[in-house]
Each structure stands twice: as structure tokens, then as C-alpha cells.
Design a protein around this motif. Structure first.
Motif, PDB file in Angstrom:
ATOM      1  N   PHE A   1       0.839  -1.202   0.000  1.00 26.39           N
ATOM      2  CA  PHE A   1       0.000   0.000   0.000  1.00 26.39           C
ATOM      3  C   PHE A   1       0.872   1.249   0.000  1.00 26.39           C
ATOM      4  N   LEU A   2       1.897   1.267   0.883  1.00 22.87           N
ATOM      5  CA  LEU A   2       2.740   2.457   0.956  1.00 22.87           C
ATOM      6  C   LEU A   2       3.477   2.696  -0.358  1.00 22.87           C
ATOM      7  N   VAL A   3       3.991   1.620  -0.953  1.00 21.44           N
ATOM      8  CA  VAL A   3       4.712   1.764  -2.222  1.00 21.44           C
ATOM      9  C   VAL A   3       3.764   2.269  -3.308  1.00 21.44           C
ATOM     10  N   ASP A   4       2.558   1.701  -3.307  1.00 21.36           N
ATOM     11  CA  ASP A   4       1.552   2.105  -4.277  1.00 21.36           C
ATOM     12  C   ASP A   4       1.274   3.596  -4.167  1.00 21.36           C
ATOM     13  N   VAL A   5       1.026   4.044  -2.925  1.00 17.00           N
ATOM     14  CA  VAL A   5       0.710   5.465  -2.724  1.00 17.00           C
ATOM     15  C   VAL A   5       1.894   6.331  -3.109  1.00 17.00           C
ATOM     16  N   ALA A   6       3.113   5.861  -2.775  1.00 19.66           N
ATOM     17  CA  ALA A   6       4.296   6.650  -3.137  1.00 19.66           C
ATOM     18  C   ALA A   6       4.399   6.808  -4.649  1.00 19.66           C
ATOM     19  N   LEU A   7       4.177   5.675  -5.370  1.00 18.15           N
ATOM     20  CA  LEU A   7       4.243   5.760  -6.834  1.00 18.15           C
ATOM     21  C   LEU A   7       3.142   6.661  -7.377  1.00 18.15           C
ATOM     22  N   GLY A   8       1.973   6.589  -6.730  1.00 18.77           N
ATOM     23  CA  GLY A   8       0.881   7.444  -7.160  1.00 18.77           C
ATOM     24  C   GLY A   8       1.213   8.915  -6.966  1.00 18.77           C
ATOM     25  N   MET A   9       1.848   9.225  -5.825  1.00 17.43           N
ATOM     26  CA  MET A   9       2.244  10.616  -5.575  1.00 17.43           C
ATOM     27  C   MET A   9       3.255  11.097  -6.600  1.00 17.43           C
ATOM     28  N   LEU A  10       4.144  10.163  -6.963  1.00 18.15           N
ATOM     29  CA  LEU A  10       5.141  10.501  -7.988  1.00 18.15           C
ATOM     30  C   LEU A  10       4.459  10.854  -9.300  1.00 18.15           C
ATOM     31  N   LEU A  11       3.450  10.023  -9.625  1.00 16.83           N
ATOM     32  CA  LEU A  11       2.713  10.265 -10.860  1.00 16.83           C
ATOM     33  C   LEU A  11       2.012  11.613 -10.821  1.00 16.83           C
ATOM     34  N   ILE A  12       1.408  11.908  -9.663  1.00 17.83           N
ATOM     35  CA  ILE A  12       0.710  13.186  -9.536  1.00 17.83           C
ATOM     36  C   ILE A  12       1.681  14.342  -9.691  1.00 17.83           C
ATOM     37  N   TRP A  13       2.843  14.210  -9.049  1.00 20.68           N
ATOM     38  CA  TRP A  13       3.828  15.289  -9.143  1.00 20.68           C
ATOM     39  C   TRP A  13       4.223  15.524 -10.600  1.00 20.68           C
ATOM     40  N   TRP A  14       4.392  14.423 -11.347  1.00 19.72           N
ATOM     41  CA  TRP A  14       4.791  14.581 -12.731  1.00 19.72           C
ATOM     42  C   TRP A  14       3.656  15.149 -13.566  1.00 19.72           C
ATOM     43  N   LEU A  15       2.424  14.698 -13.243  1.00 19.43           N
ATOM     44  CA  LEU A  15       1.282  15.058 -14.070  1.00 19.43           C
ATOM     45  C   LEU A  15       0.905  16.530 -13.930  1.00 19.43           C
ATOM     46  N   TYR A  16       0.993  17.012 -12.675  1.00 15.22           N
ATOM     47  CA  TYR A  16       0.436  18.341 -12.445  1.00 15.22           C
ATOM     48  C   TYR A  16       1.436  19.464 -12.602  1.00 15.22           C
ATOM     49  N   ARG A  17       2.633  19.134 -13.019  1.00 16.33           N
ATOM     50  CA  ARG A  17       3.527  20.269 -13.221  1.00 16.33           C
ATOM     51  C   ARG A  17       3.699  20.486 -14.717  1.00 16.33           C
ATOM     52  N   ASP A  18       4.083  21.719 -15.070  1.00 12.55           N
ATOM     53  CA  ASP A  18       4.330  22.070 -16.455  1.00 12.55           C
ATOM     54  C   ASP A  18       3.146  21.808 -17.355  1.00 12.55           C
ATOM     55  N   ASN A  19       1.942  21.911 -16.811  1.00 10.29           N
ATOM     56  CA  ASN A  19       0.751  21.806 -17.664  1.00 10.29           C
ATOM     57  C   ASN A  19       0.697  20.530 -18.477  1.00 10.29           C
ATOM     58  N   HIS A  20       1.137  19.424 -17.878  1.00 11.77           N
ATOM     59  CA  HIS A  20       1.092  18.171 -18.631  1.00 11.77           C
ATOM     60  C   HIS A  20      -0.318  17.774 -18.978  1.00 11.77           C
ATOM     61  N   ILE A  21      -1.239  18.123 -18.054  1.00 14.26           N
ATOM     62  CA  ILE A  21      -2.618  17.700 -18.281  1.00 14.26           C
ATOM     63  C   ILE A  21      -3.195  18.371 -19.514  1.00 14.26           C
ATOM     64  N   THR A  22      -2.917  19.636 -19.643  1.00  9.94           N
ATOM     65  CA  THR A  22      -3.454  20.333 -20.823  1.00  9.94           C
ATOM     66  C   THR A  22      -2.878  19.739 -22.091  1.00  9.94           C
ATOM     67  N   MET A  23      -1.571  19.407 -22.012  1.00  8.63           N
ATOM     68  CA  MET A  23      -0.941  18.805 -23.193  1.00  8.63           C
ATOM     69  C   MET A  23      -1.608  17.496 -23.554  1.00  8.63           C
ATOM     70  N   LEU A  24      -1.868  16.675 -22.510  1.00  9.24           N
ATOM     71  CA  LEU A  24      -2.507  15.382 -22.751  1.00  9.24           C
ATOM     72  C   LEU A  24      -3.889  15.563 -23.362  1.00  9.24           C
ATOM     73  N   ALA A  25      -4.644  16.503 -22.767  1.00  6.42           N
ATOM     74  CA  ALA A  25      -5.998  16.712 -23.269  1.00  6.42           C
ATOM     75  C   ALA A  25      -5.967  17.195 -24.716  1.00  6.42           C
ATOM     76  N   ASN A  26      -4.970  18.014 -25.009  1.00  8.98           N
ATOM     77  CA  ASN A  26      -4.906  18.533 -26.381  1.00  8.98           C
ATOM     78  C   ASN A  26      -4.484  17.491 -27.391  1.00  8.98           C
ATOM     79  N   THR A  27      -3.787  16.437 -26.920  1.00 12.84           N
ATOM     80  CA  THR A  27      -3.418  15.401 -27.895  1.00 12.84           C
ATOM     81  C   THR A  27      -4.466  14.303 -27.984  1.00 12.84           C
ATOM     82  N   LEU A  28      -5.386  14.281 -27.018  1.00 12.77           N
ATOM     83  CA  LEU A  28      -6.329  13.161 -26.999  1.00 12.77           C
ATOM     84  C   LEU A  28      -7.314  13.242 -28.160  1.00 12.77           C
ATOM     85  N   VAL A  29      -7.903  14.434 -28.355  1.00 11.14           N
ATOM     86  CA  VAL A  29      -8.915  14.525 -29.413  1.00 11.14           C
ATOM     87  C   VAL A  29      -8.324  14.302 -30.801  1.00 11.14           C
ATOM     88  N   PRO A  30      -7.174  14.928 -31.121  1.00 14.35           N
ATOM     89  CA  PRO A  30      -6.582  14.600 -32.428  1.00 14.35           C
ATOM     90  C   PRO A  30      -6.221  13.127 -32.562  1.00 14.35           C
TER      91      PRO A  30
END
Lengths: 311, 548
Positions: B249-278
Motif C-alpha cells: 500500500f505504501l509503495v503504491d501510494v508513493a508511486l501514485g504521488m510521484l505520478l501526480i507530481w509529474w502530471l500536475y507540473r508544467d501543464n502536462h494535463i493540458t498537453m494530454l488533453a490537447n493530444t487526446l482529441v486529435p
């Protein structure tokens, strides 16, 4: 076992020509009897001079008479000619020499005539099975016609993308299967496989025609030739045998003639086939009957005296 | 007659005194646990031993004298004791083996395969090794006395220099109880929410059993419930299971936090959303081209033009509908991604499950095409086989489950043959469409399968057990190995016993947490047969858990 060589172990007495048993010596005073349960002073495999006396040869052999066989074989020839007529009609329609409407009307008239004849022949003889009512026949006819008419546009486009050679090969193969599996002894009811093969071949051929109406006409004609005509012929064969022969001959001549008008080579082939099936093969059958040599039991036990190691 | 004496290494340097241990008569071996030094009063010793024996029944005192400088004396003493135990008539040459063992390691280790429950000592006698390990492990009360105590007795054992304890472990043990209570309280709220009436309606229940996120949630809830019970773990297996769950559980949550840190910086989400529709548009265009190719003459196959056109137009219209739907949804995609990414704080497994569900939803049209194609093909194959039987004049007898001959009516024969011809010539077209869409569906299923397998791996891999195996290999013992220390004729044989740790593969196999793992439902042969006939395939199947 070839005839005449059943004297292994039993030598022929050169003077009297009678067969003697293996001992070649006169047995004891008690005569030998061919029974299973009695204890006799002879060995188990002993047979006296009555060796294979009760043997029967060629029992139950049929004596064929040439013209009767020809008459029966005529039916086979008639089937062959029917197929030839069907192919002729197809050739005519394909080349546009015959219009589909003409064919339809002709088929209808023929069907009505045939139906009338069939009913006339049936009423003469009391058949044991339950008769089909006119309504049931009308129902069948309606089903046939409506189904075929409804499906003919689909059927027309079925073999569009298949090459011509394949279609011809398939049809030829299926018609041959029809001829081979036809129940010549009891054509009514028609055998499933032969009828289906013939219908399959006719669908393949009919899908090559230029229009949907052509397809419909062709299929109705196929139904007539392959499904309904044998039933009528069977009735005819049962009730009026002499007319039956005449009809067969007529159909054969019609087949040869019809094919000849479009394809002379085919007509020659057909004539050859008809001649061999109707006239030549019965002759062979009657001639070869004389060579028949079947032996049926009862058997006796033989003792082998020869030295088999040199074989 | 071979006599085995297990002697702790820590007692090698001890002063002379009494050996206290246990005699295993069935194996002719003695396990020495501690040495009680001079001066002692025998009465005290007896009292002490009785006190200890009252708690654990495996200790019994064997009185014998140990002298530091002459091990031979000890040996003869033990032999004498042995002889007094058994009255033997013959004079046999006794062979004695001294096995030196490291007491601390043997005490802490667990012998595998683990036997749960108490085996019947008469019908299933324990092996010698197991008895020896159990003796040492059960002698905890004996080791409470250490050198610095003020009691009447002084003894030497592995804890003589002072009892070992780790501050972190003690703190964790203290913090456990309130933590368990907190988890229990949260779980009860969550269970209450789940059991609200409105959620037990049929469509929701069906959906929740199909979505992998919900399955993962229920699985986690069940294991949290296991953790939240305030009772301490009974037995080694349960302790390991709890520890594995916590670490996973702890490892899972740690990896999840890592993912969140990567996802929410530098506007990655907007980039992902913009590539999804095309990307979705691109997939639709590729499908379009594929269908156009099928509607022509693909690979020179003989297709029926009319049917081809019908099927092709039908599927093209579906794709058109799908693209309109995606375009309709495109303003909301960024929001959905943003909130969906938050779910990773519950663990990486949740993010992966969510991804798998989203992929399933986005490729729903491929699934629909596959179902249409498969149903059409299945119908055709079924009809063809039945009509082929009619062609030959046979019929399927349902009662006897075999093929019988049948005399058909003229109408049946006629219509049957017509239909057979039609179906036969339309077979290549349908088969091709079916093939194409099955391949696409299998691709999607493969991708989802990879995601599920990784989720399963994170869930079930015993990280705690594996790290224990790497850092403290003596804790998980598979057996022992002996090293010869001294072998001279005339003296006893001295061996050193070392613990053989469990193999890594055995560790994984023994301590694997059971999950709702996905495994293939059919063997390869059955799968190929299903594909051939046109049955719908669902290659992965979830093992049902107790809560289902």
C-alpha cells in the motif's frame, strides 16, 4: 477359388474317376456320417467320397433379357438427356435467343399440363398413402414462386466476382453428382442430395444470366426439370409402361437434337454416351453373365497334402 | 547410536555452570539454551526452571557441569546423563556430534514450509530440525534474565549483554492501535456509503462489477478491513501477510504521488488533453480508410459487391457518430483528466485501473463493431452447417445429440438449397469483416490485459517478504547446512550449523497476496475454436472474491 480345383487332398481314382477320401483305403464297416455330435472312429477332418457333393453353384442368378435391360437403362439415358436439355435452354437464354418471358410462359403451361396428367394418372390407381389436396399443391407452388422471385436479385449477384471457369467447373461437377446419386429405382420422392446438387448447379448457372427475370425463369425451369418431371415419369412408369418407353426415347432424341443446334460437338458426345449407356452396357451385362461362376456352400473340410513350402 | 548436542555459540565464552536446555528423546538430541553460572543455589535454579516450564513446556533442566577448560568433562557428563535416561544392556560405542548454532538467528527464523496448527505428535512426528527450531523459538521467557539483573541467578545466552530493542519498532507498536482505530472508523463510513440503497440498483451493480476501478476499490477495502483489526497477528503467516499489505500500500501510494507530481507540473494535463482529441480523430480516419479498402477488392479476394457496400456503409456511419460524440465531449476532457489524475493519490493501481476503464470507454465502438461482425458471422456459420446437413439429406437430432438421416419435403429441399447457395457465396465477405474487427478487438484486449497485469503485480507482489529475504536472509529458512569445524578421530565431531535461506522464487510463491487476479479463461485451443465459430470472446476473467 477357381472352378474345378477343389481336389486338394482328395485324389481322383484314375480308373473309376470317382473321388476318394484322403486315406484312399476302404474304411471300416461302419459308414461315415456327416454329423457333428457323434463319436465316430474316423479322424475329425475325414470326408468320404461325397466330398463337396452338396456344393451349389450360381444359385439365384438372374437371367437378364437384353431388351428389358435396355428399357431400364433407358431411364438413365433419359436423365442424361434431361440435363442436356436444361443446358441447351441455358445456352439459348444466355445468348439471348430465347426471352425469359417465353420461357416462363412455356414452363407454366408445361407445369399445368404435367399436373393435370399426374392427377389423371393418380385417380386411375388407388394409392395407399394419403393424397395431397389441391390446396397443399397450390401452397407449395406459391412458396416456390414467391421465394424464387424474391431472391432472384440476390441470386443474380452471387457469382459476380467468381471467374467463369470456376462457375462452369462447379456446375459440371454438381450436375455429375446429381446424375450419379439419382435414385433410379424410386425417383419419387427424389433423393435429397441429387436434387440439391442439381439446384445448386442451376443457381450457379442462373446467376450468370444478364437480368433478374432471366434468373427467375431459369430457376423455375430447373425446378420443373429436376424436381417435378421425375415424379411424373414415375407415375407414367407405374401405370403406362409402353408409353413410358416412348417418352424416354422422345426425350433422348430431343436432347441430342437440342444440343446439336447449339453445340454439335456436345451432341455427338451425348449421342455416344446415350448409345453406350443404353445399348452397349446392357449387352456387356448379358454377355458377362455367362462368365459368372459363384459357388455357395455347404463346405467340407479339406486336408492339404501338397508341400506348401515351395510356394 | 548417535548423540547430537546443539550448543549455542554465545555460550562458548561463558564461565562454568549449569547447562539448561531440552532433551528430545525421540531424536536422541539435546538442545542447550543457556548456561547458569556459579555460584548458584540448586533450590533457586529448580524454582526458576519450574517457573519457566510453567509458561513453556519445552524446557527441562538437565543438570550437568560445564567446565570452560575441559570440554571433555562436559561431554562425559552429558553421556552419563544420557545413559541414566536410557537403560541399555549392550555396550555400544557412542558417537557424539556437537552442533554449534547461532542462537539469535535460529530464534528469529521461521522454517519453511510453514506448518499451521498443532500437528498430532503421534501420527505426524515433527522432523528433528523443526523440533529444534521450535524449542529455541519457544524459549522466550528463558532469555529475559540478563547480566545486569539483580536476581539470584546469572545466566548466559544471546541476550546477556542487554536486551535488544529498536526505538522505531517500539514507536510503531505504540502508534499501531490509534491508527487501526482510525482506519476502522473510515472503513465503516465507506461501507455505509456503499450500502446505500440507491447503489444496489441492477444497472449500477452490473457496471460496478465490470469497471476495474470499482473492483480495485473493493479489493482494497477488504484488505484494509483485515489490517484494521486491533488484535495482533496470530502466527507468522498472518504477520507476513499484514506486513506485505502495508508495504504494498505504501509503495503504491508513493508511486501514485510521484505520478501526480509529474502530471500536475508544467501543464502536462493540458498537453494530454490537447493530444487526446486529435488522436481519436486519427484513429477514426484510419478506420475509415480501412473500411474503404475493404469495400474495394481487398487482397484480390472475391467479395460480393452488394453486401460489401451495405456492411461498409453501416460501419462508416457508426464511425461518423462516434467522431461527433468525441467532438461533443472535447471541452470536458481536460476537466475529466484533471479530476481523474487526483485518483492517483489513492495509489498507482487506481490510476492504472482508471486508465484501463477509460480505454475501454473510448474504444467502445470497436467493441460494438466486433460484436456485430461476430454475431453475423456466427449466424452464418450456424446456418451454413445446418443447411449443409440438409444438403446431404441429414438432420441434427437434438434428443440424441447426433446426426440422423431425414426425408425432407420438396419445399424444404428447394428453399434450403437456395439459402445454402446464398450463404455460401456471401461467406468470404462476412468472414473478412469479422476477421478485421476481431483483430482490432484483440489489440484493445491485449492493451487492457497489460494494464491489468501490472495492477495485479503491484497488488500481489510480497515486497516486505522479499526485502526481508535480501536484508535478513536468516529470518526465512528453508533448511540448514553444516560446516565441519573439527574432525579428529577419538573426539566428538564439531559442526557449525548455518541457516539456508529460502529461494527468492519460493518466497514469492509462499507469500504472494491472493488477489482477484486476471487469468486467461480458455486454453489456446478453445480460444482458437471460439474464434473460428464466431462466439464472442472475453479472454480475461476475474477470480471472484469473497465479497462478491
Amino acid at each position: 477359388m477357381t472352378g474345378g480345383d477343389y481336389s486338394i487332398g482328395a485324389e481322383q481314382n484314375p480308373i473309376s474317376g470317382r473321388l476318394m477320401g484322403p486315406d484312399s483305403a476302404p474304411g471300416p464297416a461302419v459308414p461315415w456320417r456327416k454329423v457333428l455330435w457323434e463319436c465316430q472312429p474316423f479322424p475329425d477332418n475325414y470326408v468320404d467320397q461325397r466330398f463337396l457333393e452338396e456344393l451349389r453353384r450360381n444359385e439365384g442368378i438372374r437371367q437378364y433379357r437384353y431388351w428389358a435391360v435396355v428399357k431400364e437403362a433407358g431411364f438413365v439415358g433419359e436423365r442424361l438427356s434431361c440435363v442436356a436439355i436444361f443446358i441447351t435452354i441455358w445456352l439459348y437464354i444466355e445468348q439471348g435467343l430465347l426471352s425469359p418471358e417465353t420461357l416462363l410462359w412455356t414452363s407454366l403451361v408445361c407445369a399445368l399440363l404435367g399436373y393435370g396428367l399426374h392427377q389423371a394418372l393418380t385417380s386411375q390407381v388407388e394409392s395407399g398413402c394419403e393424397p395431397r389436396t389441391r390446396l397443399a399443391d397450390l401452397q407449395s407452388a406459391t412458396i416456390f414462386l414467391s421465394f424464387t422471385f424474391g431472391f432472384s436479385p440476390v441470386l443474380k449477384t452471387l457469382t459476380e466476382s467468381v471467374s467463369t471457369d470456376t462457375v462452369y467447373a462447379m456446375s459440371a461437377f454438381m450436375l455429375l453428382a446429381h446424375l450419379v446419386s439419382f435414385p433410379y429405382a424410386h425417383p419419387s420422392p427424389p433423393g435429397s442430395f441429387s436434387l440439391n446438387a442439381a439446384l445448386f448447379a442451376s443457381v450457379c448457372l442462373a446467376s450468370r444470366l444478364p437480368g433478374a427475370l432471366h434468373t427467375f425463369a431459369m430457376l423455375s425451369c430447373a425446378l420443373l426439370v429436376f424436381a417435378l418431371w421425375p415424379c411424373l415419369l414415375q407415375r407414367l412408369r407405374e401405370n403406362a409402361p409402353s408409353q413410358f418407353t416412348g417418352v424416354c426415347v422422345g426425350v433422348c432424341i430431343g436432347g441430342v437434337g437440342g444440343l446439336g443446334s447449339q453445340w454439335p460437338g456436345g451432341a455427338v458426345l451425348l449421342a455416344l454416351a446415350l448409345w453406350s449407356v443404353t445399348l452397349f452396357c446392357p449387352l456387356l451385362l448379358v454377355r458377362l453373365q455367362r462368365q459368372k461362376d459363384n459357388i455357395h456352400g455347404p463346405w467340407d473340410e479339406a486336408e492339404i497334402h501338397e508341400d506348401l513350402s515351395r510356394l | 547410536m548417535v548423540l547430537k548436542i546443539f550448543f549455542p555459540q554465545c555460550c562458548n565464552r561463558a564461565d562454568s555452570g549449569l547447562l539448561v536446555g531440552r532433551w528430545i528423546s525421540s531424536q536422541d538430541s539435546a538442545v542447550v539454551l543457556a548456561v547458569i553460572h556459579y555460584p548458584f543455589i540448586p533450590g533457586h535454579v529448580k524454582q526458576y526452571i519450574q517457573q519457566v516450564s510453567a509458561e513453556q513446556t519445552s524446557v527441562s533442566a538437565q543438570v550437568c557441569i560445564r567446565d570452560t577448560f575441559s570440554p571433555r568433562l562436559c561431554l562425559s557428563c552429558i553421556v552419563m546423563t544420557f545413559e541414566s535416561q536410557k537403560e541399555q544392556e549392550e555396550e555400544e560405542e557412542e558417537k557424539v556430534i556437537f552442533v554449534h548454532y547461532e542462537q539469535r538467528k535460529v530464534m528469529l527464523s521461521q522454517l519453511h514450509p510453514i506448518e499451521n496448527g498443532v500437528p498430532d505428535p503421534i501420527t505426524a512426528p515433527l522432523s528433528e530440525l523443526r523440533q529444534m527450531f521450535q524449542t529455541v523459538a519457544n524459549s522466550q521467557p528463558l532469555f529475559f534474565l540478563d547480566r545486569y539483573d539483580d536476581g539470584p541467578l546469572k545466566s548466559t545466552h544471546w541476550q546477556t549483554e542487554g536486551r535488544e530493542a529498536s526505538i522505531i519498532v517500539e514507536l510503531l507498536k505504540q502508534a499501531c492501535i490509534p491508527l487501526c482505530m482510525l482506519i476502522g472508523w473510515l472503513l465503516s463510513i465507506w461501507t455505509w456509503i456503499c450500502n446505500i440503497r440507491i447503489f444496489s440498483l441492477y444497472p449500477l451493480r452490473f457496471l460496478s462489477s465490470k469497471l476495474s476501478t470499482c473492483v480495485q476499490l473493493s479489493y482494497r477495502t477488504e484488505y484494509m478491513r483485515l489490517l484494521s483489526s486491533p488484535k495482533p497477528a496470530a502466527g507468522h503467516t498472518q504477520f507476513m501477510r499484514k506486513a506485505n499489505i502495508v508495504v504494498s500500500f505504501l509503495v503504491d501510494v508513493a508511486l501514485g504521488m510521484l505520478l501526480i507530481w509529474w502530471l500536475y507540473r508544467d501543464n502536462h494535463i493540458t498537453m494530454l488533453a490537447n493530444t487526446l482529441v486529435p488522436a481519436a480523430d486519427h484513429v477514426a480516419k484510419e478506420l475509415d480508410e480501412l473500411l474503404q479498402w475493404l469495400m474495394g477488392a481487398p487482397a484480390g479476394l472475391k467479395m460480393n459487391r452488394a453486401l460489401d457496400q451495405v456492411l461498409g456503409r453501416f460501419f462508416l456511419y457508426h464511425i461518423h457518430l462516434w467522431i461527433s460524440y468525441i467532438h461533443l465531449m472535447s471541452p470536458f476532457i481536460e476537466g475529466i483528466l484533471w479530476y481523474g489524475g487526483l485518483s492517483a493519490c489513492l495509489g498507482l493501481t487506481f490510476a492504472l485501473s482508471l486508465l484501463s476503464d477509460m480505454v475501454a470507454l473510448l474504444t467502445f465502438h470497436i467493441y460494438c463493431f466486433y460484436v456485430y461482425g461476430a454475431r453475423l458471422y456466427c449466424l452464418k456459420i450456424y446456418g451454413l452447417s445446418s443447411l449443409w446437413r440438409l444438403f446431404r439429406g441429414k438432420k441434427w437430432n437434438v434428443l440424441r445429440q447426433r446426426v440422423d438421416s431425414c426425408s425432407y419435403d420438396m419445399d424444404q429441399l428447394f428453399i434450403g438449397t437456395l439459402l445454402f447457395t446464398v450463404l455460401l457465396f456471401l461467406l468470404p465477405t462476412t468472414a473478412l469483416y469479422y476477421l478485421v474487427f476481431t483483430l482490432l478487438r484483440l489489440l484493445v484486449v491485449l492493451f487492457q490485459g497489460v494494464l491489468h497485469l501490472s495492477v495485479d503485480f503491484i497488488n500481489s507482489f510480497p515486497l516486505f517478504a522479499m526485502s526481508l529475504r535480501i536484508t535478513r536472509p536468516y529470518r526465512l529458512a528453508e533448511g540448514v547446512k553444516f560446516r565441519v569445524l573439527c574432525e579428529e578421530p577419538g573426539t566428538a565431531l564439531h559442526l557449525l550449523m548455518e541457516i539456508n535461506p529460502l529461494k527468492c522464487s519460493a518466497v514469492v510463491q509462499t507469500y504472494r497476496t491472493p488477489t482477484y487476479s486476471c487469468y486467461p479463461k480458455d486454453s489456446w485451443a478453445a480460444l482458437v475454436k471460439k474464434l473460428f465459430v464466431g462466439e464472442l470472446i472475453y479472454p480475461w476473467r476475474h477470480k471472484t472474491t469473497k465479497t462478491d
